[in-house]
Design a protein around this motif. Structure first.
Motif, PDB file in Angstrom:
ATOM      1  N   ALA A  93      44.060  43.062  40.284  1.00 24.80           N
ATOM      2  CA  ALA A  93      44.624  44.402  40.154  1.00 24.80           C
ATOM      3  C   ALA A  93      46.043  44.386  40.671  1.00 24.80           C
ATOM      4  O   ALA A  93      46.319  43.862  41.749  1.00 24.80           O
ATOM      5  N   SER A  94      46.956  44.896  39.878  1.00 27.18           N
ATOM      6  CA  SER A  94      48.312  45.031  40.383  1.00 27.18           C
ATOM      7  C   SER A  94      48.921  46.293  39.802  1.00 27.18           C
ATOM      8  O   SER A  94      48.828  46.542  38.602  1.00 27.18           O
ATOM      9  N   VAL A 102      43.681  43.418  35.437  1.00 25.22           N
ATOM     10  CA  VAL A 102      43.706  42.329  34.465  1.00 25.22           C
ATOM     11  C   VAL A 102      42.398  41.565  34.593  1.00 25.22           C
ATOM     12  O   VAL A 102      42.076  41.063  35.669  1.00 25.22           O
ATOM     13  N   LYS A 103      41.664  41.502  33.500  1.00 22.53           N
ATOM     14  CA  LYS A 103      40.416  40.743  33.529  1.00 22.53           C
ATOM     15  C   LYS A 103      40.748  39.304  33.167  1.00 22.53           C
ATOM     16  O   LYS A 103      40.898  38.964  31.997  1.00 22.53           O
ATOM     17  N   ALA A 104      40.871  38.470  34.177  1.00 22.15           N
ATOM     18  CA  ALA A 104      41.262  37.078  33.914  1.00 22.15           C
ATOM     19  C   ALA A 104      40.063  36.270  33.436  1.00 22.15           C
ATOM     20  O   ALA A 104      40.172  35.437  32.547  1.00 22.15           O
ATOM     21  N   VAL A 105      38.907  36.500  34.041  1.00 21.88           N
ATOM     22  CA  VAL A 105      37.679  35.819  33.615  1.00 21.88           C
ATOM     23  C   VAL A 105      36.602  36.883  33.444  1.00 21.88           C
ATOM     24  O   VAL A 105      36.399  37.709  34.325  1.00 21.88           O
ATOM     25  N   THR A 106      35.955  36.876  32.303  1.00 25.52           N
ATOM     26  CA  THR A 106      34.937  37.878  32.023  1.00 25.52           C
ATOM     27  C   THR A 106      33.629  37.206  31.635  1.00 25.52           C
ATOM     28  O   THR A 106      33.575  36.524  30.617  1.00 25.52           O
ATOM     29  N   PRO A 148      45.737  40.410  28.431  1.00 22.93           N
ATOM     30  CA  PRO A 148      44.431  40.575  29.051  1.00 22.93           C
ATOM     31  C   PRO A 148      44.293  41.868  29.849  1.00 22.93           C
ATOM     32  O   PRO A 148      43.188  42.275  30.191  1.00 22.93           O
ATOM     33  N   ALA A 149      45.405  42.539  30.144  1.00 22.78           N
ATOM     34  CA  ALA A 149      45.313  43.824  30.840  1.00 22.78           C
ATOM     35  C   ALA A 149      44.848  44.915  29.874  1.00 22.78           C
ATOM     36  O   ALA A 149      44.336  45.939  30.286  1.00 22.78           O
TER      37      ALA A 149
END
Lengths: 340, 371
Positions: A17-18, A23-27, A280-281
């Protein structure tokens, strides 16, 4: 946990989170690893393969999910939940080799210090003489001349530096090595040397590799099983030959057709992949790949496909995997004479 | 200079004077490129590929001293030797960016982060094509469209950080093509990109080559990319071309041990799955104080002791269009060269022994200066 496996990754998620953006980097990534195997993870940059590797060594804390690990003593534990003290003892068994041999070594430490630093951190009571001895033995094992150990990293070439990185990872006698693009920064001839070294060490020390790379031909050479990642999700996971010869996911097909083959007589018809990897965000709805997929239907735009075992040991996340017949690499159809 | 050649590089040397001695990263490179042809320059890092192509444009560092000849067949001013031109003079500026342009390895570094993409592409247009700013903008936008950048009106005013790697590389290609050059130098244009993006960029370059009828000098260490792109290949090792020829011939029938090793160390998908890859042991030596020997001697698996470490083979033609620099090769031309070299070594040794016999006292001479 299955008694045959050394590592089981289950529904792993990692979110960053920023500034209010998540941002889902790994799902939702799941796969199993057996001892002595090499698992290759491939994908474009930004697909989350490095994040996955870092979650597995717990350099990042995963947001959700489980990573079951069997220690050398046979203990099964979910190491995403163990406390710091326990984690330290597990880290000895899971080590990492980094991508860039130029920035992953401290320029102000001698190579001997670099190689024995893990010993200092994990065995504070070990005598200096023994540490030195172990570091020297390990250097010899990875093909470095032990008389050069008092030098600093700048005096070594790229291939030798990567050997230093490997020695540093191996000195704690680990079970699992996560190689994050370990050969990507090297020239082809040096790449071959390092890959051969990794291969020999695997046999000798019974190592399990998680080999993260964007180079599909290197991964094909070294891996027993390969996982293809797209936008943080595992698109396909299967045994190497199965995956390369009979891909079930359209992304894998496109990726394979883009690999440059070192033979001017072979003309592969490339499957065009329009556009670039989405942000990815703000991932697309339904199947993440639908915007670039040439087999896309209405269903793909709205429903997210499940990651299912379509054939034995062949997992895929695609609605149309059953009906499509995709093109892979033709194995053993080329005449022998072309092989060097 | 032959008529259909666009460029001929003859005996190019690059020296760099350093406190430790003179570094010679390029030691006599020869090649030529025809109009509309793609030549691949292949080799490991440190073999002098980049210095060679920078020497063509005269954009090497001040410390680098280039000698030899680089003949360029210019449409505007006829044949000229690029090396003899003043690197800051008018003539070379008329060539640089206009008739020969270059694409660099890392698109992220090649653009200035302080200016918009459009501004940077326009710089070239304004310098070489037109002084009219409106017209220049139109021309630049047209080229951006050609290289497949969507939504040009918006993209034109964006900064490099708003572009992805693949898009930036497209913009860089647009910048190189805006003046419709006769020759394009591409220094590892796809090394920093993903395979799918790489394939897109390579296809784009091929299309553009057809459209503009450019010659391309393609520098890379990826043999797969070379196989896809190039008509001819020149393999470089330690500042010299060791083998050159038709791409198909070189891949099917590599003659130099280095080329064989390079091709062998690439794993082919779908090929036989051997346990170990073929690898060339050791690394490229530092190009300083090199002995008169074949540069590849230490790493070669076909070396001949007493010959390869005492003489340096020249590039000879073994078949039409296929050249190789190696003594240990069964072809006639190589054998002739080998016999010559053996003769030369023999004579030299005889001379040396004779010399040593004549002047035994020399070693006793008092030495001057500090030790």
């Amino acid at each position: 946990m299955n008694s045959e496996n050394i590592l089981e990754v289950k529904h792993l998620h990692k979110r960053f989170a920023s500034k209010g953006v998540v941002v889902k980097a790994v799902t939702d990534v799941s796969f199993d690893v057996k001892p002595g195997e090499t698992i290759g993870i491939v994908g474009e940059s930004g697909c989350g393969k490095t994040t996955l590797g870092r979650c597995i060594v717990r350099a990042y804390d995963a947001s959700e999910g489980e990573v079951f690990y069997r220690t050398r003593d046979g203990e099964e534990l979910d190491f995403l939940k163990v406390d710091r003290k326990k984690m330290k003892s597990i880290r000895k068994e899971i080590q990492m080799v980094f991508q860039d041999p130029y920035s992953s070594l401290d320029p102000r430490m001698t190579v001997l210090d670099i190689i024995k630093e893990p010993l200092k951190a994990n065995y504070p009571k070990m005598s200096k003489a023994e540490m030195d001895q172990r570091a020297k033995d390990m250097a010899t094992k990875v093909g470095l001349n032990p008389t050069y150990l008092m030098r600093y990293p700048h005096a070594f070439s790229g291939g030798q530096r990567q050997r230093i990185g490997i020695a540093r990872a191996l000195i704690l006698n680990p079970q699992i090595i996560v190689c994050d693009e370990a050969v990507s920064a090297l020239d082809v001839s040096i790449q071959a040397q390092v890959i051969n070294l990794l291969h020999d060490l695997q046999k000798e020390m019974k190592l399990t590799y998680l080999f993260i790379s964007h180079d599909l031909s290197v991964v094909e050479h070294i891996s027993d099983k390969v996982g293809v990642m797209y936008l943080g999700k595992m698109a396909e996971f299967a045994e190497t030959e199965e995956l390369y010869a009979h891909p079930l996911h359209p992304y894998t097909e496109a990726l394979l057709s883009a690999v440059p083959v070192a033979d001017p007589t072979v003309q592969i018809e490339r499957i065009p992949l329009q556009g670039e990897i989405p942000n990815p965000a703000n991932p697309p709805s339904g199947c993440y790949f639908h915007g670039r997929c040439r087999y896309c239907t209405e269903k793909c735009k709205t429903e997210t496909p499940e990651f299912v075992e379509l054939k034995p040991n062949h997992f895929v996340a695609c609605h149309r995997a059953k009906e499509l017949s995709l093109r892979g690499f033709a194995y053993d159809t080329k005449p022998e004479a072309k092989d060097e | 200079m032959e008529k259909d050649n666009i460029i001929e590089v003859k005996n190019l040397h690059v020296d760099i004077a350093m406190t430790e001695g003179t570094l010679t990263p390029v030691r006599g490179v020869n090649f030529e490129i025809k109009r509309g042809e793609t030549l691949g320059l292949v080799g490991e890092s440190g073999s002098g590929k980049s210095l060679t192509c920078k020497a063509i444009l005269g954009i090497n560092d001040k410390k680098c001293k280039a000698s030899g000849q680089i003949l360029f067949n210019s449409k505007e001013s006829g044949e000229m030797d690029l090396l003899s031109l003043n690197p800051k003079g008018k003539e070379i500026r008329n060539v640089r960016g206009k008739q020969i342009s270059m694409i660099f390895q890392e698109p992220m570094v090649a653009f200035s982060p302080m200016y918009t993409i459009g501004n940077q592409i326009n710089e070239c247009t304004l310098l070489h094509i037109t002084k009219d700013k409106k017209k220049a903008k139109e021309i630049s936008m047209e080229v951006m469209r050609k290289v497949g950048i969507a939504n040009v009106e918006k993209r034109y005013n964006q900064y490099p950080h708003e572009f992805s790697g693949g898009m930036l590389q497209r913009a860089l290609i647009a910048m190189a093509l805006v003046c419709n050059p006769d020759m394009l130098i591409a220094d590892e244009p796809t090394t920093a990109l993903d395979v799918t993006i790489q394939a897109q960029i390579l296809e784009l370059m091929k299309e553009m080559q057809k459209e503009f009828n450019m010659a391309i000098l393609f520098i890379t260490h990826d043999l797969g990319v070379v196989a896809r792109m190039c008509d001819r290949v020149a393999v470089m090792y330690l500042g010299k071309v060791v083998e050159s020829g038709d791409a198909k011939t070189i891949y099917a029938n590599p003659q130099h041990p280095y080329t064989r090793g390079l091709i062998g160390s690439v794993h082919k998908i779908g090929g036989k799955k051997e346990e170990r890859l073929f690898s060339i042991e050791g690394t490229v030596p530092l190009a300083m104080n090199l002995p008169e020997a074949c540069g590849f001697y230490d790493r070669c698996d076909a070396r001949i002791e007493g010959l390869c470490n005492k003489a340096d083979p020249e590039l000879v033609e073994i078949e039409p269009g296929h050249q190789i620099a190696c003594f240990n090769c069964p072809h006639e031309a190589c054998k002739a060269q080998r016999a010559k070299a053996e003769q030369m070594i023999k004579e030299r040794e005889e001379r040396e022994t004779a010399k040593a016999a004549n002047e035994p006292a020399k070693s006793k001479k008092k030495k001057w200066g500090r030790k």
